[in-house]
Design a protein around this motif. Structure first.
Motif, short mmCIF file in Angstrom:
data_model
loop_
_atom_site.label_atom_id
_atom_site.label_comp_id
_atom_site.label_asym_id
_atom_site.label_seq_id
_atom_site.Cartn_x
_atom_site.Cartn_y
_atom_site.Cartn_z
N ALA A 46 0.83 -1.21 0.00
CA ALA A 46 0.00 0.00 0.00
C ALA A 46 0.86 1.26 0.00
CB ALA A 46 -0.93 -0.01 1.22
N GLU A 47 1.92 1.26 0.81
CA GLU A 47 2.79 2.44 0.88
C GLU A 47 3.52 2.67 -0.44
OE1 GLU A 47 5.21 1.49 4.19
OE2 GLU A 47 3.73 2.13 5.69
N GLN A 48 3.99 1.58 -1.06
CA GLN A 48 4.68 1.73 -2.34
C GLN A 48 3.72 2.19 -3.43
OE1 GLN A 48 7.62 1.86 -2.98
NE2 GLN A 48 8.20 1.07 -4.99
N ALA A 49 2.48 1.69 -3.42
CA ALA A 49 1.49 2.12 -4.41
C ALA A 49 1.17 3.61 -4.23
CB ALA A 49 0.22 1.28 -4.27
N ASP A 50 1.07 4.05 -2.99
CA ASP A 50 0.86 5.49 -2.75
C ASP A 50 1.99 6.32 -3.36
OD1 ASP A 50 -1.60 5.69 -1.45
OD2 ASP A 50 -0.74 5.20 0.51
N ARG A 51 3.22 5.87 -3.19
CA ARG A 51 4.36 6.62 -3.73
C ARG A 51 4.35 6.64 -5.25
NH1 ARG A 51 7.09 4.38 0.85
NH2 ARG A 51 7.65 2.51 -0.31
N VAL A 52 4.13 5.48 -5.86
CA VAL A 52 4.18 5.39 -7.32
C VAL A 52 3.02 6.14 -7.96
CG1 VAL A 52 3.99 3.79 -9.26
CG2 VAL A 52 5.48 3.24 -7.34
N LEU A 53 1.83 6.04 -7.36
CA LEU A 53 0.63 6.65 -7.94
C LEU A 53 0.40 8.08 -7.47
CD1 LEU A 53 -1.71 3.53 -7.65
CD2 LEU A 53 -0.65 4.42 -9.73
N GLY A 54 1.24 8.55 -6.55
CA GLY A 54 1.11 9.93 -6.08
C GLY A 54 -0.21 10.20 -5.39
N SER A 55 -0.66 9.26 -4.57
CA SER A 55 -1.99 9.37 -3.95
C SER A 55 -1.94 9.76 -2.49
CB SER A 55 -2.72 8.02 -4.10
OG SER A 55 -1.95 6.96 -3.62
N GLY A 56 -0.83 10.39 -2.08
CA GLY A 56 -0.73 10.76 -0.67
C GLY A 56 -0.69 9.52 0.18
N GLN A 57 -1.65 9.38 1.09
CA GLN A 57 -1.76 8.19 1.92
C GLN A 57 -3.12 7.53 1.78
OE1 GLN A 57 -0.80 9.51 5.89
NE2 GLN A 57 1.41 9.31 5.53
N ALA A 58 -3.73 7.71 0.62
CA ALA A 58 -5.09 7.19 0.42
C ALA A 58 -5.14 5.67 0.57
CB ALA A 58 -5.61 7.61 -0.96
N LEU A 59 -4.21 4.98 -0.11
CA LEU A 59 -4.23 3.52 -0.05
C LEU A 59 -3.75 3.02 1.31
CD1 LEU A 59 -2.91 2.75 -3.64
CD2 LEU A 59 -5.20 2.28 -2.75
N SER A 60 -2.84 3.73 1.94
CA SER A 60 -2.38 3.33 3.28
C SER A 60 -3.51 3.41 4.29
CB SER A 60 -1.21 4.22 3.73
OG SER A 60 -0.09 4.04 2.88
N ARG A 61 -4.37 4.44 4.16
CA ARG A 61 -5.51 4.56 5.08
C ARG A 61 -6.50 3.42 4.84
NH1 ARG A 61 -4.68 10.21 4.12
NH2 ARG A 61 -6.12 10.16 2.35
N LEU A 62 -6.74 3.10 3.57
CA LEU A 62 -7.67 2.01 3.27
C LEU A 62 -7.10 0.67 3.74
CD1 LEU A 62 -8.87 3.12 -0.26
CD2 LEU A 62 -10.27 2.99 1.82
N TRP A 63 -5.76 0.51 3.59
CA TRP A 63 -5.15 -0.72 4.10
C TRP A 63 -5.33 -0.83 5.61
CZ3 TRP A 63 -1.58 -1.68 7.86
CH2 TRP A 63 -1.13 -3.00 7.97
N HIS A 64 -5.17 0.26 6.32
CA HIS A 64 -5.34 0.24 7.78
C HIS A 64 -6.76 -0.17 8.14
CE1 HIS A 64 -4.57 1.25 11.95
NE2 HIS A 64 -5.69 1.94 11.96
N ALA A 65 -7.74 0.34 7.41
CA ALA A 65 -9.13 -0.04 7.69
C ALA A 65 -9.34 -1.53 7.44
CB ALA A 65 -10.07 0.78 6.81
N TYR A 66 -8.75 -2.03 6.34
CA TYR A 66 -8.87 -3.46 6.03
C TYR A 66 -8.18 -4.30 7.10
CZ TYR A 66 -7.37 -7.89 4.11
OH TYR A 66 -7.08 -9.21 3.95
N HIS A 67 -6.98 -3.90 7.49
CA HIS A 67 -6.22 -4.65 8.49
C HIS A 67 -6.97 -4.69 9.82
CE1 HIS A 67 -2.70 -6.26 10.52
NE2 HIS A 67 -2.81 -5.31 11.43
N THR A 68 -7.60 -3.58 10.20
CA THR A 68 -8.35 -3.54 11.45
C THR A 68 -9.53 -4.51 11.41
OG1 THR A 68 -7.73 -1.22 11.79
CG2 THR A 68 -9.66 -2.03 13.00
N ALA A 69 -10.25 -4.52 10.28
CA ALA A 69 -11.38 -5.44 10.14
C ALA A 69 -10.92 -6.89 10.16
CB ALA A 69 -12.13 -5.14 8.83
N ARG A 70 -9.82 -7.16 9.52
CA ARG A 70 -9.30 -8.53 9.46
C ARG A 70 -8.85 -9.01 10.84
NH1 ARG A 70 -4.20 -10.31 5.73
NH2 ARG A 70 -4.47 -12.57 5.86
#
Length: 831
Positions: free
Chosen positions: A85-109
């Motif tokens: 997620a962190e690498q995708a944020d860097r490559v896609l220039g999305s700030g921390q959008a995917l990292s925040r979504l990963w955190h939500a997924y990880h919490t649910a899991r």
């Protein structure tokens, strides 16, 4: 490794598929939350990727991941990792959008997993529900690896068999947990898994990907257990690669124990972890069908001996309880090293290698012999990298807290500072050496030896360990006797032409006994006690645990670097005492690792004029004894003498003697062999005479620019590739470039050496060789770029430092390498 138990569907799959169609409403809600979080992550990833006009392949390439991994994440068939997620944020220039979504997924899991553990404690029978994955009788090989998620019912193991298996697996788990960690007398595998801060994962990367620091145990666990896809439960086959000392075997222990823990809690009743150390079968020739499905069936049946037949899924088709083995194979390189190179690929066609879930191998061996084989292409590669400052610091903190809990923060800080001092920091890039340094510091304290080089580290550690072992009850040998015998053993079993590329050579207990009683002339009535003392109270290891009913019993050094240390000790003893022994010894091609020890021995010689004079005389006579005029007509003898002349010229040059310098300058003017010329030139440079090396570098540069005779350039490249392990050793013509595309080890090593003061004389040649590898070996550019990208920060710092130094600021190789760096790191290069 937090000590928690893991549910079967919490192993890399994104959403749990209800197998029994029932369950409490809250469990179904948990499943829905996990699925929603995963779908939200996948949808955002797809939106960002397509919005930037990238295909899955293009995104994977820029992120350093496999395309299949991106595909699985977008389909919600595999869990994304935080690093992804962190690498995708860097490559896609999305700030921390995917990292925040990963955190939500990880919490649910995590919430789902905790709920299931609570449920399992109150409803243990639910684990044997009909339709559990991997529970299908009579499946063929493909079916065992792709078990349908909604297949028919399976029965649980009979109680007696389940209890017998659990008892046997607990015994195996206890044995592994009690094993010591290489280089440490205080830390065991069990400590790594249970003590906070001790299990420090080396940085790692998937093939062609970026460096990750997530838990490698969890990552591999997820892959070998399996994940749901297209209605089937699929597993991945993983190949773990690393250099020696990086903790590869310890990783297999940790993973195996985690699999055993998962199995014993009945989370996966129909899978059974099985670990085979291939070193223990490397010389067991009695089993001629080793590796066949029949052999594996017999081996697995021993795990349930005396009970009803088991249908081992994918291995044997017969009536019985269906169980799928999760097979771990360690030390592939050491098993294959006993075979002729021409038979290796045929050996890998055996069933056991195509069935295994996890295989471990040294990087150097794999690159030389297996990188482009069907076997290499069939596995997902994970490579362990060197430890850095963060890993060393974390491990030292954990080590101090576990081994010396009574020490105060001041003592711990003192140890951390000593570990980060320049000499120790440069030496301790692998867990083995970190443990060795800590053992010395904590046992000797401030009175201990000052560690300034690799030879000093091994001198001190080996001496300390042998003193401890000699003081134990039952030891009959003194420290000096053990040192001399281990030196003789190391040299006797050293063979530079083995394709294992520096693996610790295996020998049998019978071979060791024969060496002790015959060649070392120890009386037979005393030899048995000597062999026992050496095998169990020194740096040797007896490897017969899994196959103890078979003979012969295998013995090896506990780590290959200890054998290299003793080989160097033998060579130096020859160089300082015996002309004939030196003449013969250097007819063996010496590896780069052994050479490092030998050069440090010679650096010590330069500080003692009496010893220097004696070593000069002996090596001088040995060089003349290996001259072409003394070799006769035997071509093999002539080739061996050529190897000796090249190596002796190199080591002679390291001796700071005016007499030797004048002799080598005279020989250099007459020598026509380009490889021997190169050895003389480098030796003279290390001895302080740098002009021949400066002229050599300029000559190589002119040859390339003017498209002149490139013979010298080819010799420089070919031998450098051999010396650093990127091509197989041809003991007669090691300077020939064999045309393989492997070059990563050479690139990394050259960059490392330019950053060390000990190799200062060769800095410019190392930089030039990096440039030459780029221009002359276009077929290896993909792997060259991989290594250069990995070392970008290190190389940039080196080039900046050299540009600021008046002595090196004018070197044209600095600018050439900056241009190459720019080309290597620019997006889309090489596509």
């Amino acid at each position: 490794m937090d000590g928690t138990d893991r549910s079967p569907d919490d192993q890399g799959s994104v959403g749990h598929v209800r197998l029994d169609g029932a369950g409490p409403v809250e469990a179904q809600e948990q499943e829905a939350l996990v699925r929603q979080a995963a779908e939200a992550f996948a949808a955002e990833l797809i939106r960002l990727r397509t919005g930037r006009g990238l295909s899955q392949s293009a995104l994977a390439r820029r992120m350093g991941y496999d395309k299949s991994y991106v595909t699985h994440v977008e389909r919600c068939t595999q869990a994304p990792t935080r690093s992804f997620a962190e690498q995708a944020d860097r490559v896609l220039g999305s700030g921390q959008a995917l990292s925040r979504l990963w955190h939500a997924y990880h919490t649910a899991r995590a919430a789902r997993a905790n709920d299931r553990r609570r449920s399992q404690q109150t409803r243990p029978s639910a684990l044997a529900a009909p339709g559990a994955p991997d529970g299908i009788a009579g499946q063929d090989d493909a079916a065992a690896r792709d078990t349908p998620l909604h297949a028919g019912a399976s029965s649980s193991a009979p109680a007696a068999m389940r209890e017998a298996l659990r008892e046997r697996m607990q015994q195996e788990q206890s044995r592994l947990l009690s094993r010591g960690v290489p280089g440490s007398l205080r830390v065991t595998v069990g400590d790594l898994l249970t003590r906070p801060g001790l299990l420090v994962t080396a940085p790692w990367r998937m093939a062609g990907g970026g460096v990750c620091r997530d838990s490698i145990v969890d990552e591999i666990f997820d892959r070998v257990i399996g994940y749901p896809e297209d209605g089937a439960y699929r597993r991945r086959r993983v190949l773990v690669l690393s250099d020696p000392g990086m903790g590869k075997t310890t990783l297999t222990y940790c993973l195996y124990v985690e699999l055993l823990r998962n199995w014993s809690m009945e989370h996966r009743e129909n899978t059974l972890p099985v670990r085979i150390d291939l070193r223990a079968v490397g010389t067991h020739l009695a089993d001629q069908d080793f590796g066949s499905a029949e052999w594996l069936t017999r081996f697995l049946d021993k795990q349930v001996d005396g009970y009803d037949p088991v249908s081992w899924l994918g291995v044997t088709e017969r009536k019985g309880l269906p169980i799928r083995p999760v097979l771990i194979l360690d030390s592939l390189d050491e098993y294959l090293s006993k075979l002729a190179p021409s038979t290796v690929l045929g050996e890998l066609n055996k069933f056991i290698f195509s069935y295994a879930s996890l295989v471990c191998c040294r990087t150097q061996y794999f690159d030389r012999f297996l990188a482009h084989s069907p076997f290499g292409d069939s596995l997902e590669r994970v490579e362990l990298m060197e430890w850095g400052e963060v890993e060393r610091r974390d491990y030292v903190c954990g080590y101090m807290g576990h081994c010396f809990p009574g020490h105060g923060e001041r003592d711990a800080q003192n140890v951390r500072l000593r570990m980060e001092s320049r000499p120790v920091r440069d030496l301790c890039h692998a867990p083995l050496r970190v443990n060795m340094a800590l053992e010395l510091m904590m046992r000797e304290g401030d009175r201990g030896p000052t560690i300034t080089d690799i030879l000093g580290l091994y001198h001190a550690y080996v001496g300390q360990l042998l003193r401890i072992e000699s003081a134990k009850t039952g030891s009959i040998l003194e420290v000096d006797e053990k040192l001399d015998l281990l030196t003789s053993i190391a040299w006797h079993f050293y063979d530079e032409a083995r394709p294992s590329d520096g693996a610790a050579q295996l020998f049998t207990l019978r071979e060791l006994s024969d060496l002790i009683s015959s060649e070392l002339a120890i009386a037979s009535d005393a030899a048995r006690g000597v062999v026992e003392d050496l095998a169990f109270r020194t740096l040797l290891s007896v490897e017969s645990e899994q196959f103890n009913s078979l003979e012969p019993t295998i013995v090896r050094f506990v780590h290959k670097s200890f054998q290299e240390y003793f080989v160097a000790r033998h060579l130096f003893t020859c160089m300082s005492t015996d002309v004939n022994a030196t003449t013969q010894a250097f007819r063996k091609l010496i590896s780069a690792e052994v050479s490092e020890f030998v050069k440090e021995y010679l650096e010590r010689v330069n500080r003692n004029s009496r010893v220097l004079s004696r070593v000069c005389d002996i090596c001088f006579e040995s060089f003349l004894d290996n001259s072409a005029d003394t070799c006769g007509s035997d071509p093999d003898d002539s080739a061996r003498a050529r190897v000796a002349r090249q190596q002796l010229a190199y080591y002679l040059g390291n001796l700071r003697s005016r007499r030797i310098t004048e002799f080598l300058e005279e020989i250099l003017a007459q020598e026509r062999d380009l490889w021997i010329q190169r050895g003389i030139i480098l030796g003279l440079a290390f001895g302080g005479t740098v002009q021949p090396l400066e002229e050599y570098v300029e000559r190589l540069r002119r040859n390339r620019i003017n498209s002149g005779n490139l013979s010298e350039n080819e010799v420089n490249i070919g031998y450098t590739l051999t010396f650093f392990g990127d091509q197989a050793t041809d003991e007669f013509r090691p300077e020939v470039d064999q045309g393989h595309d492997s070059c990563e080890r050479t690139v990394r090593r050259l960059i490392y050496l330019v950053g060390t003061e000990t190799d200062r004389e060769c800095w410019r040649l190392n930089l030039l060789t990096l440039v030459e590898l780029w221009h002359h070996r276009k077929w290896s550019r993909e792997r060259y770029m991989l290594a250069m990208r990995e070392c970008t920060e290190e190389l940039t710092a080196i080039l900046d430092r050299l540009a600021d130094d008046p002595e090196s600021a004018s070197w044209p190789e600095l600018e050439e390498l900056r241009v190459i760096q720019s080309a290597v790191t620019s997006p889309g290069h090489g596509q």
